[in-house]
Structure formats: structure tokens, C-alpha cells
Design an enzyme around this catalytic site. Sequence first.
Site, PDB file in Angstrom:
ATOM      1  N   HIS A 221       0.836  -1.196   0.000  1.00 21.58           N
ATOM      2  CA  HIS A 221       0.000   0.000   0.000  1.00 21.58           C
ATOM      3  C   HIS A 221       0.870   1.246   0.000  1.00 21.58           C
ATOM      4  CE1 HIS A 221      -3.417  -2.466   2.034  1.00 21.58           C
ATOM      5  NE2 HIS A 221      -3.393  -2.622   0.733  1.00 21.58           N
TER       6      HIS A 221
ATOM      7  N   GLY B 288      -6.875   0.998  26.037  1.00 23.20           N
ATOM      8  CA  GLY B 288      -8.005   0.175  26.435  1.00 23.20           C
ATOM      9  C   GLY B 288      -8.622  -0.629  25.313  1.00 23.20           C
TER      10      GLY B 288
END
Length: 1092
Positions: A751, A774
Site C-alpha cells: 500500500h 483500552g
Amino acid sequence: MSAKAISEQTGKEFLSKYICTSVAVQNRFRYVSVTAETNWAHLMQEHPWLLTEKLVVKPDQLIKRRGKLGLVGIDLDLQGVQEWLKSRLMKETTVGKAKGVLKNFLIEPFVAHKQEEEFYLCIYATREGDHVLFHHEGGVEVGEVDAKAQRLMVAIDDKLSEDQVTQQLLTHVPDDRKEILAGFIVGLFNLYEDLYFTYLEINPLVVTQDAVYILDMAAKIDATADYICKAKWGNVEFPPPFGREAYPEEAYIADLDAKSGASLKLTLLNPRGRIWTMVAGGGASVVYSDTICDLGGVDELANYGEYSGAPSEQQTYDYAKTILSLMTREKHPEGKVLIIGGSIANFTNVAATFKGIVRAIKDYQGPLKEHEVTIFVRRGGPNYQEGLRVMGEVGKTTGIPIHVFGTETHMTAIVGMALGHKPIPNQPPVDAHTANFLLNSSNNVMTPATTRTASFSESRMSNDITPAKRCKAGRSAAKATTLFSKHTKAVIWGMQTRAVQGMLDFDYVCSREEPSVAAMVYPFTGDHKQKFYWGHKEILLPVYKNMADAMKKHPGVDVLISFASLRSAFDSTMEVMKFPQIHTIAIIAEGIPEAQTRKMIKKADEKGVTIIGPATVGGIKPGCFKIGNTGGMLDNILASKLYRPGSVAYVSRSGGMSNELNNIISRTTDGVYEGVAIGGDRYPGSTFMDHVLRYQDTPGVKMIVVLGEIGGTEEYKICQGIKEGTITKPVVCWCIGTCATMFASEVQFGHAGACANQATETAVAKNQALREAGAYVPKSFDELGDVIRTVYDELVASGTIVPAQEVPPPTVPMDYSWARELGLIRKPASFMTSICDERGQELIYAGMPITEVFKEEMGLGGVLGLLWFQRRLPRYACQFVEMCLMVTADHGPAVSGAHNTIVCARAGKDLISSLTSGLLTIGDRFGGALDAAAKQFSKAFDSGMLPMEFVNKMKKDGKLIMGIGHRVKSINNPDMRVQILKDFVKQHFPSTHLLDYALDVEKITTSKKPNLILNVDGFIGVAFVDLLRTCGGFTRDEADEFVEIGALNGIFVLGRSMGFIGHYLDQKRLKQGLYRHPWDDISYVLPEHMSI
């Protein structure tokens, strides 16, 4: 890849040629490149300033901080430069982790200056605009310039002025330098934009009271803009990063890539390594490299590369044989492994590409066995079962150990097997065949009742019925939260019938009431209708030449799917954003210049339009809508349960990996609610965060999966959103490209955006940040499915997700062409042919590739032999055929065929009509005597009839002897065409029995009348019979059959066509008017009954 580094010499050459400024830029074009092959005498002759000035010498190989590394020689004369180079040129050195050979050096005039005259200047591109960094202290000791430089951001489409530069950048510059610096910076910025630079750094920039000097320069340009900048760039060479050699095989694959609509990439990391890869897909190729390095194979990883975008069998063969050639040049004591991997393809025919790989394996089976190569294969996608079958078969027939796996096996599981970390299953489980999904076993062709289209974990209260909601994102215009519903209508730009049919089949299997495609736009044809299938029946979709017509006639359309090429995608996208009804645009094309992409993004933000892409396959909302080829064919749609929504939404960069996520999520959860592949470019039209926030605001989405990537900092916004509470739904995230930090030199992955320009852009850093914020982050991609399953199970346990009962989708009939491809059906062919085959990579004449026809120099006679007689004729036979064509090409304008052609041409008819008019006169009385002469003479000769008996019998029967007689030529005025052919035939033909018989007949006929000679038609007819019977290529029956079916008259038709065309062109060139036959050449008589 878009942004590519150029050498310092190339960058300075661009600047010297094209910078437009009133400021005096000194030392333009005063630089020379030196290598081990340099001819110093010639160099000094071309650049005499080398002998008169003090010099600077430094390597020009993309090495940073050369001054601190002691790699710059300053204030030297030419002899000093040569001495300095002796200890460095072609010597190995280490720069950071990279070890390489210093091969290329740059010599420039030494510029004596003061420290206070050194400045730092840098321009680089970001999503929002171009940043100009300036610091009043430049040079080797500039330090952490990002923290202390003055900054100025020039927004997209804005211009930079000298006042802006003076006020925002030059606050610490002495007043007597401000004007010259401001003028130079503006000129440099304009050059940066005009030549599509993405990065341009000058350090130091020396500024005196009246001029500037560019001492050291580093730059990158957007390689995808080559078609725009070719006239100014010329043929740019992009040097490899220091520490990595440039191999001819890399250049060969790059050339294949440039000539192909597919993507073919190859980077050699360690040609002596034992682990080689041949991976399909830009994202998948990174994942496989990551896994190899995670399992300890970084030092043995030989290459990085990928093939994608539906390469042909031949292109895949060329790519594969390059890999196999490289890996079988040097033995490894432990043998070698080849990993042929890939995600689940969206539109690439896996069987076709695997056939190319199988051809290469067969060609290299000896070296592969000699080097003890073991091959591991894992692939999915259209027709993958057939691809895996042929791959398994070649393993059995060649004796090469090939282990084959499909979508039932986790994508990277074969890496663990190849490296000895996992056992190899004896009989891997096999997914159901395509036919099991698509063929209706109940024989019920009716569409079932409307099936579930709400979230799989909700009651049937679909928010898809409501109009698209728009979220406020603090931008110029709010963008929609809901991009697609079961009522979404799209326009397709481009004649992509396969993609459209795939969308309609998806609509049907999702029980949509109407097709999602309203129309197509294709500017290269007029308005018309295109036929497609809707389930079992055929429907017509309109195709428009103009976008405005499509928008006007379909006001309900709010999505554009653009298959425009990289050259036209920008213009077509900007055009469609003029229509306020469009709120989502998917841009499929890869290779759009970044400057154009940023302009599209800016316009989209102003209009409140969401762009998916560029360089994407698109996205999918199960039960509602899919973009183009997303999700692959129906077997994958059904296997991954994409016909109805689940509870998990994902966003990925890679299109191929998005389909792999469909597979993983369907196996570990209740399925996908929505998935988007934003595209692999540096500046995707929409970002990870754009879609994560949409998913956060969508009630049907219960958890979010993000497949991030090395390069950029977009993932940190997700971290911030989790920390701030903007994102409350569980996020499972993994950034691919972790292997990059383990490589000694920089590797550009498949990419364009997959390249880290600073430490925070590495996949390792982003994964750590996400984990700390988290998000649920696995240890590797191998564990991604396990983490998704764990989070999903927790949501089910807590009651957040309530799995619903499966509802069977309607069956969709399989297309005939695809069913035949899979070997499920057969039918008698309408046509049979044995002379030519154009289906493969190369045209084949009667089994002979066209390249061989030219290589063998077979000529027109040889081609005629292949196509007419399905034989390779002897060279003398080919020459005879060509001679026949030459002597029959024309016989003047008076003969009936040429006359008709001329009359027709003068009547204003076209070439084909005029030629046909002439050809239609050919028959027994004009030009058609070849077949008849061959038949008459052969019959008489074969029956044992004497020449005199033959002549007498024909006279008694009242028949003409075909091929005997000429209006003009006679025994006293011989036809030189016949004489030329006779001399050749007598010299080269093995036997001329029939010709001799015909010549004996001629002696009898000319004794009665001198013009009853064997004419050119008769001669060619009997000589051709001798050729067919005696050249050794035909049986007697075959030779007679070719005479019987009219092959010989074809010689006259083909030859005389050349003459007729000549007469047509001659009349047009002479501009002759309509022909009218003169009265005095016509005898007007009354009917007989009236003249009595």
C-alpha cells in the site's frame, strides 16, 4: 507506492531546471555524479570547473546525516577528492542498522560561508495541506528541528505569499536576508507543487545578501503523477534505500507492473534466505511478513512482494518464475520453503492465477527438488477450490511437497507450519464447494419471504428504513452516519458489468425489493440499455453518456461507485460532487496522485460527502448494500453470512484483508453488521476514526474491529476517543506492519501509505498505544480471531448481544459461464475451430504461438499454411504460396473484377463494398479456374487417361478444359508469370507429375491454336496438387480433400484482393467521379419480335 525518494542529484536537477524566482540561485547544474566506472578525463573535459574550484564530495544514496557520519569531504581540490574517494568508493559501511556499499557520489563546488548564513528549510505534505518548516539556524547541528522550527501550513488549493513567509517564518532572520529568503521560499513552494513533490528538505540553505546556495537536499516525489509530469521529470530513477541492492529482477517485476492493470511488487531482502513468499494482496503480504518475523524468521526472509488486482495467468507465470528462479540459485543446508499465501480474494480468479504458478512450478520442478523446496499454499476467493485442486495435483505429479489449504484454515497458519512451529494436518477440512451454495437443491426457484435485514442481535426493527442520519463532525458540512440502507440506490461510473451483476446478485440474496444499481455512466458510448439478471429473470439498466443525465433521471441515487481510471477519477469525482443528492462516493482506482486526492477530500468535506477510497475494493453492509466487488462472489457472501447483518462492524485499509475479516468475523461471532475498506493510499477519503464514530452512533453495532497499518497516525485518534469516552463500544484492533522495525533497511509495502516516516507511525508503537488506551489488541494477527471471539462471547454473556435464529437466504441461479468454469455443466458448442485460439495470453495459429511464427520467420506463406492447411509447410512451399499471391495480385483495370471495383469506388462506396463488388465476379469464367483445373487434370491423370485421350474426350463432351487458354498470351507471346512459377517449381518440388501431364496437354492444344496455353490459373492449380501430394505433409486423401473443398481458389481470391484494394485506393486518390458507360460503346437493338 506513491511517495518515492529521489537522489540528491535528481532533486537539484529539477530545481535548477524549473524553479521560477527572481532570486539568484547559484551553482545551478554544477554537480557531477561519480561511480567506480567514471572516466575522470572525460569528466574533467565536460566540467572544467572541477579543475579550478574547491569541491565538496558526498555519497548520494539516500543516507541521512552524512556530515555527522563523516561521509562528506569539504574544501578539497580534485586530487583531494580522488584521494578521499579511494578509502570510501565501493567500500562497505554501516549506517544505523543498514550495511551497504558506497557506490555513488556527488561532487559540487565548495561554498565558503559563515555559520549565521546557514538556514533550514523543509516542505512536506499532510492530509490537510503542505507544511513549510523554517529555522534560522541550519547545518549539521540543527538538532530536533520539529520542536523549534517556525511553521506555516498552506491549505489545499491555497497559495503561498511572500508576506505570509516573512510574517510567519522569518521572524528571527536578519532584515537584509528576509526579502531574498521570502522570494526563494515562495518559488521553491511553487516548484514543489508543480512537480508533485511530497517532501523537500534543504539543509543547509546558505543565503548571502544577493543569492542562495542549495548545499544538501533530500526529496520525495509522488511517483503516481508520472503521467502528468513526464515531460518535466523525464525518466526518473528511484534508488533503493541504503543497505539494499537494486536487483534486475526487481526492475523486471516493476516493468511488468507498469504494463499491467494488476499490481506486481518484489523487493529482495536476503537472496540467500530460506523463506520465500508469493503472496496475493497488498495487506496480506504485510501480514505474512509480520508473522514470519514474529516466529523468528526475519533473518531468513528472502523477499517481500505481492501480486493482486486480478493478474492474468501469463502475468502470474512471469511473476512466479522470477521468484522460483531466484530461490533456486543457491542451496540452503536446511532446504527452503515457499509460502504461497493470500487472503480471500474479492474478484481475482484464483484458479487462473494458480494455473500461472503451476506452469512455473512445472518448469522449475528439477531445481525445486534439488534445492529441497517445500511449498505451503493457502488461498480463498472466486474459484479457489479449482485453484487449490490444480496446486495439489502438481505436487503429486512432480513429487514436490505441496501442502494446500483453503478458507477453513486461518490465513497465516501455514507460516507456523512452514517454520516448524505447528504440525501439518494430514487431511485439512475442506469447505463446501461453490456449487453447494449456489445450486438450489429443492428445485424451488421462487424468492422466499422477506428475510431479516435488521441487526442479527436485534428484533426486527430496522433503522435502515429511516432516512440517512448525519453526524456533526465540526466540518464544513455534516456527513451521514448511515451510509447505506436496503433502499440505497447507486450509479456506477464505468462499464463494469461483472461488478454490477455481483451487486444485483447480492441484492437478490439479501431479499431487497429493488436492485441497488439505478444506472451506469460511461462517457465512451451513447445512451443505451445493458442487460443483467435479477435472480432468475433478465432486466435492463440504463447506461448514460453524461453524469448530469443520470442524476436528473434518477433523483433517488445518493451513492456513486467510481471505476474510473487513475487518470480520470479526479475529474469524474469532482464533477459528481456538484450534485447535492450524492452523499457517498467509492473510488476504486489505485494510483491517483496524492495532490488530487487531497483536493477531492477538501471538496468532499465542504459538501458533506463521504469518500471511500481511493485504492479500495469498497465496503459492504450485509442485508443492505455492497460496493462493486466487495465480499467476492456469492459463495463467499453465503459462507461469510453477508446476506444478513450481524453485530460486528469493521474498518480496514486493505480490500483483500476486509474479505478475510468477513471470514474471521463470521467464524467467531454472529457476523458482520458493516465493513469498510478505506483504501491503501496515504490519504484515504475517509479515515478510521470517521467510520469508528459512525459505528459508535449505530445501535446495531455492538463491537468494532479495526485493522490498522504501519504509516500515518490515524490510529492514535482512536486511542484518544477511547480515553475521552467518545468511543464506548469494545474495539478490537491490530496494526499490521510490525515486521518493518526488524528490517535493516526501509521497505515500502504494497500500500502507498504503508511506510513509517517516524517512530510513532510504526505498527509496534500504534499497537502499544492502542493496548494502553483500552482497546483489545492481540499479540499477533494469528490471534486476532481468538480475541474477537473472546470479546463477542463476553457481550453475549452480558446480554448485549442476543444471537438470533438463522434465516435461509434465497438461492440465486449460477451464471452459465461460472458454472462451466467450475465444471458443473456441459453443452455442445455452437462452433468448432481447429486453426486459431485467442483465449490465452498469446494468439495461437494451429497450435503455434504467434511469437514462434515470427521467431521462425515463417512469413505469409507459413501463416497461410497454418491457417488453411493446419501444417507447417516446407520453406519452398511457403515461398511458392507467396509467389502465387504475388503473380495473381492484379492483371490490370480491364478485367471484370477490377472493373467492378473501380465502378463501385467511383460511385462513392466504401472499401469493403468496392472490394466485395470485385470479388463477387470471381468464378469459373474469371479467376475461379484453379479448383476446376486441378480437379479436371487430376481426374484424367489418376484414371490413366493419355493427354490426347483427355483432350479428345473434353472435345467430345463439349466441355472447356479449365486452365487452358488466354485472351492475350500465346505460345509465341508467353505469360512470364507462368514461366517464373514453372522455373521455381521445377527446381524445388520433389515431383511434378501432374504439372508434366498438363504441359503435355498444352502441347496438343497449342498445336491447334497458339493461345490455348496453360494459363496462370491452370498452372497454379496443377502445381498445387503436386505440392499437396508430394511435400510429405498430407496423405493422398487429405490432399484431394483440400482440392475438393475449394482451397486453391482461395489463393486467387486472396491475391487478387490486394489488386482490387489497390484499384480502390487509386481511384480515391485520383478523385475520380461517378462512372457512366459511354453510349458509343453500347449497341442498342430492338427485341427480336419487333425487328421483323
